[in-house]
Motif scaffolding. Structure first.
Motif, short mmCIF file in Angstrom:
data_model
loop_
_atom_site.label_atom_id
_atom_site.label_comp_id
_atom_site.label_asym_id
_atom_site.label_seq_id
_atom_site.Cartn_x
_atom_site.Cartn_y
_atom_site.Cartn_z
N MET A 1 0.80 -1.00 -0.15
CA MET A 1 0.20 0.03 0.07
C MET A 1 0.86 1.17 0.01
O MET A 1 0.55 2.40 -0.20
CB MET A 1 -1.07 0.03 1.28
N HIS A 2 2.11 1.12 0.32
CA HIS A 2 2.89 2.41 0.57
C HIS A 2 3.01 2.79 -0.91
O HIS A 2 3.26 4.20 -0.97
CB HIS A 2 4.29 1.88 1.06
N ARG A 3 3.25 2.16 -2.02
CA ARG A 3 3.38 2.60 -3.20
C ARG A 3 2.21 3.58 -3.51
O ARG A 3 2.29 4.49 -4.33
CB ARG A 3 3.77 1.68 -4.17
N ALA A 4 1.15 3.20 -3.08
CA ALA A 4 -0.34 3.98 -3.54
C ALA A 4 -0.20 5.22 -2.77
O ALA A 4 -0.44 6.25 -3.41
CB ALA A 4 -1.51 3.32 -3.09
N HIS A 5 0.53 5.26 -1.51
CA HIS A 5 0.61 6.42 -0.70
C HIS A 5 1.51 7.32 -1.39
O HIS A 5 1.35 8.58 -1.38
CB HIS A 5 0.96 6.17 0.53
N LEU A 6 2.57 6.83 -2.02
CA LEU A 6 3.85 7.35 -2.74
C LEU A 6 3.28 8.15 -4.21
O LEU A 6 3.44 9.38 -4.49
CB LEU A 6 4.89 6.65 -2.94
N ALA A 7 2.41 7.42 -4.66
CA ALA A 7 1.69 7.97 -5.91
C ALA A 7 0.89 9.34 -5.46
O ALA A 7 0.63 10.09 -5.98
CB ALA A 7 0.86 6.88 -6.34
N TYR A 8 0.13 9.02 -4.42
CA TYR A 8 -0.79 10.24 -3.93
C TYR A 8 0.03 11.23 -3.70
O TYR A 8 -0.23 12.49 -4.21
CB TYR A 8 -1.66 9.48 -2.63
N LEU A 9 1.14 11.20 -3.03
CA LEU A 9 2.11 12.38 -2.69
C LEU A 9 2.75 12.92 -3.98
O LEU A 9 2.62 14.21 -4.03
CB LEU A 9 3.04 11.75 -1.71
N ALA A 10 3.05 12.25 -4.77
CA ALA A 10 3.56 12.73 -6.09
C ALA A 10 2.51 13.39 -6.88
O ALA A 10 2.92 14.40 -7.44
CB ALA A 10 4.09 11.46 -6.91
N ARG A 11 1.23 12.87 -6.95
CA ARG A 11 0.23 13.58 -7.56
C ARG A 11 0.12 14.92 -7.05
O ARG A 11 -0.05 15.95 -7.77
CB ARG A 11 -0.92 12.85 -7.51
N HIS A 12 0.16 15.14 -5.49
CA HIS A 12 -0.13 16.49 -5.09
C HIS A 12 1.28 17.18 -5.20
O HIS A 12 1.09 18.50 -4.92
CB HIS A 12 -0.66 16.46 -3.77
N ARG A 13 2.19 16.78 -5.48
CA ARG A 13 3.42 17.53 -5.68
C ARG A 13 3.64 17.85 -7.34
O ARG A 13 4.39 18.74 -7.75
CB ARG A 13 4.90 16.96 -5.56
N GLY A 14 2.50 17.38 -8.07
CA GLY A 14 2.63 17.52 -9.60
C GLY A 14 3.74 16.57 -10.27
O GLY A 14 4.04 17.14 -11.33
N ASP A 15 4.42 15.72 -9.53
CA ASP A 15 5.46 15.04 -10.10
C ASP A 15 4.73 13.70 -10.71
O ASP A 15 4.72 12.47 -10.32
CB ASP A 15 6.32 14.23 -9.20
#
Length: 109
Positions: A1-15
């Motif tokens: 699940m940590h990869r989904a959380h990293l995806a969420y964070l990256a989305r909100h950074r615009g990465d």
């Protein structure tokens, strides 16, 4: 699940590249299981799809996965939005943006 959380964070950074990569890794990891919360990775993947080239067939499959019987039921407004997009002949960036806006409004940001 940590990869989904990293995806969420990256989305909100615009990465968008990182969001796509982490979301895809999460989706791939969950394919062999009956994980009912695909939306955790699919929504950031959809957001990245607005900024990176994506195959229309894969895009349609990602949207359809949100409505699969083995998935957590989404709020009615989000379910209806996804269904309407899937019923269209072509999935447009505006339609994907509409799904994401509905998800955000329903607290699935």
């Amino acid at each position: 699940m940590h990869r989904a959380h990293l995806a969420y964070l990256a989305r909100h950074r615009g990465d968008w590249q990182a969001a796509c990569s982490h979301a895809q890794a999460a989706i791939d990891g969950w394919q062999a299981t009956e994980f009912p919360l695909l939306w955790l990775a699919v929504l950031p993947w959809l957001a990245a799809s607005l900024h990176l080239p994506k195959d229309a067939v894969v895009l349609r499959a990602r949207l359809a996965s949100l409505l699969a019987d083995d998935q957590q039921r989404l709020p009615a407004a989000l379910e209806a939005c996804c269904q309407a997009v899937l019923e269209a002949t072509h999935i447009t960036p505006e339609a994907v943006a509409g799904v994401l806006a509905t998800a955000d409004a329903e607290g699935y940001a």
